[in-house]
Design an enzyme around this catalytic site. Structure first.
Site, PDB file in Angstrom:
ATOM      1  N   ASP A 167      -4.169   7.546   8.505  1.00  0.00           N
ATOM      2  CA  ASP A 167      -5.012   6.605   9.230  1.00  0.00           C
ATOM      3  C   ASP A 167      -4.140   5.874  10.247  1.00  0.00           C
ATOM      4  OD1 ASP A 167      -3.606   4.692   7.760  1.00  0.00           O
ATOM      5  OD2 ASP A 167      -5.245   4.312   6.360  1.00  0.00           O
ATOM      6  N   HIS A 181      -1.016   4.386   7.655  1.00  0.00           N
ATOM      7  CA  HIS A 181      -0.364   5.037   6.514  1.00  0.00           C
ATOM      8  C   HIS A 181      -0.052   6.513   6.763  1.00  0.00           C
ATOM      9  CE1 HIS A 181      -2.836   1.684   4.859  1.00  0.00           C
ATOM     10  NE2 HIS A 181      -1.691   1.419   4.248  1.00  0.00           N
ATOM     11  N   SER A 199       0.801  -1.227   0.000  1.00  0.00           N
ATOM     12  CA  SER A 199       0.000   0.000   0.000  1.00  0.00           C
ATOM     13  C   SER A 199       0.833   1.275   0.000  1.00  0.00           C
ATOM     14  CB  SER A 199      -0.937   0.015   1.211  1.00  0.00           C
ATOM     15  OG  SER A 199      -0.206  -0.085   2.421  1.00  0.00           O
TER      16      SER A 199
END
Length: 361
Positions: A335, A338, A44
């Protein structure tokens, strides 16, 4: 005849504009860094939207993700705005964003200057693949081969890879799973699990080399124990220590141990793969420097994310109805896992100073 002539004229303009585009980009970037494209593989931290059309929990194609992108539109990036590879291509003077290969809007011209094949949730250990439904690293390599064939078929270009920066970033998800799900912990010690991950990384790099990659940056692990979600779990497991949300020191020591082994492996690749340049992309120190000295870097909050409580929200639990901080640029994390756009920019700036000098001619 006039109609045919007009069509031929327009085709000629299109063909020569493509040719000029190719040559001008090569010239501009060769004069600066000798890097004409960027291709990203991993998780990610590098996924710019490849998971958007997958049936997976690891998605960021919904608000408030993308809140600070142009148009405030979520793009699949796990942040409020740009992520690290976007800043890398921008710093190189290539383009403003690194698109996702699986984005239906991506054109052959986009491929010339690079795309991301990364998939949120992906790791070096395929054990959780069936549950998470990410794009495996092996499949990302298959997409890369497909991408190069498209470029060759359309433009006849065969040296795109040689002049490209290859970024590989994976391993963090594996360690989150190791600590939080404990499945692999039954089979492996932390050190032996590191060895397994690096054993799985080696054939990926070898394959990239065989495909022509010659400028390869490999990201290490971040200070995993300081990620907000890990702070929370570290405070409540195995013995509740609330409200102590300090970094989990042992996980950080483990990250440093993995990074040391990775750097040893990179040295072996340098010695055994002639003509290739390798660089260790240090993520740990830039993030730790911010965590220890936030004011120095313009941050105010480094122990929790901007979304919701900042401790557990990510993916589908960070949604449009979740309370959001007013200024994400003051937060290191967007978040519970991340970094924010501001955090990603700091990482990219550090990589520009430490990685590019090792890869440019």
């Amino acid at each position: 005849m006039e109609k045919r002539g007009a069509i031929f004229f327009l085709f000629s303009i299109f063909f020569w504009s493509d040719t000029f585009f190719l040559s001008s980009w090569t010239y501009v970037n060769a004069s600066l860094y000798n890097i004409s494209a960027v291709f990203a593989f991993g998780d990610s931290t590098l996924d710019t939207g490849n998971n958007d059309n997958r049936n997976t929990i690891f998605k960021a194609n919904h608000p408030p993700y993308g809140r600070d992108l142009p148009g405030h539109v979520p793009s699949g990036r796990c942040s409020n705005g740009k992520i690290m590879p976007d800043f890398v291509v921008s710093l190189l003077g290539i383009k403003d964003f690194l698109p996702a290969y699986l984005d239906p809007k991506v054109t052959d011209l986009d491929l010339i200057t690079g795309v991301s094949f990364a998939s949120a949730g992906c790791g070096l250990d395929s054990f959780m693949g069936p549950l998470y439904n990410f794009t495996y690293m092996s499949t990302q390599l298959d997409y890369f081969k497909e991408c190069l064939n498209r470029i060759k078929k359309r433009f006849g270009a065969t040296n795109i890879v040689e002049n490209a920066l290859i970024i590989v970033g994976a391993g963090s998800v594996d360690m989150f799973n190791y600590y939080d799900l404990h499945v692999r912990g039954v089979q492996y010690s932390v050190s032996s699990y590191h060895d397994l991950l690096l054993q799985n990384l080696d054939p990926i790099v070898q394959h990239l080399y065989k495909m022509g990659a010659r400028k390869i940056a490999i990201s290490g692990l971040p200070p995993i124990g300081c990620v907000p979600f890990q702070r929370l779990l570290g405070a409540i497991l195995p013995i509740p220590k609330l409200p102590n949300y300090g970094c989990v020191d042992q996980q950080n020591y483990d990250s440093q141990a993995y990074n040391a082994k990775l750097q040893d492996l990179i040295r072996k690749w340098k010695a055994s793969l002639p003509g290739a340049k390798f660089a260790y992309a240090d993520i740990y120190d830039p993030l730790m420097n911010i965590i220890l000295n936030p004011n120095k870097y313009g941050f105010e909050v480094t122990n929790r994310g901007c979304c919701g409580t900042g401790w557990v929200e990510m993916g589908y639990t960070c949604i449009s109805t979740t309370p959001i901080c007013s200024d994400a640029s003051k937060y290191l994390f967007w978040d519970a896992i991340h970094p924010t756009q501001a955090g990603n920019q700091m990482i990219a700036n550090s990589l520009k100073e430490t990685v590019l000098p090792q890869l440019i001619n």
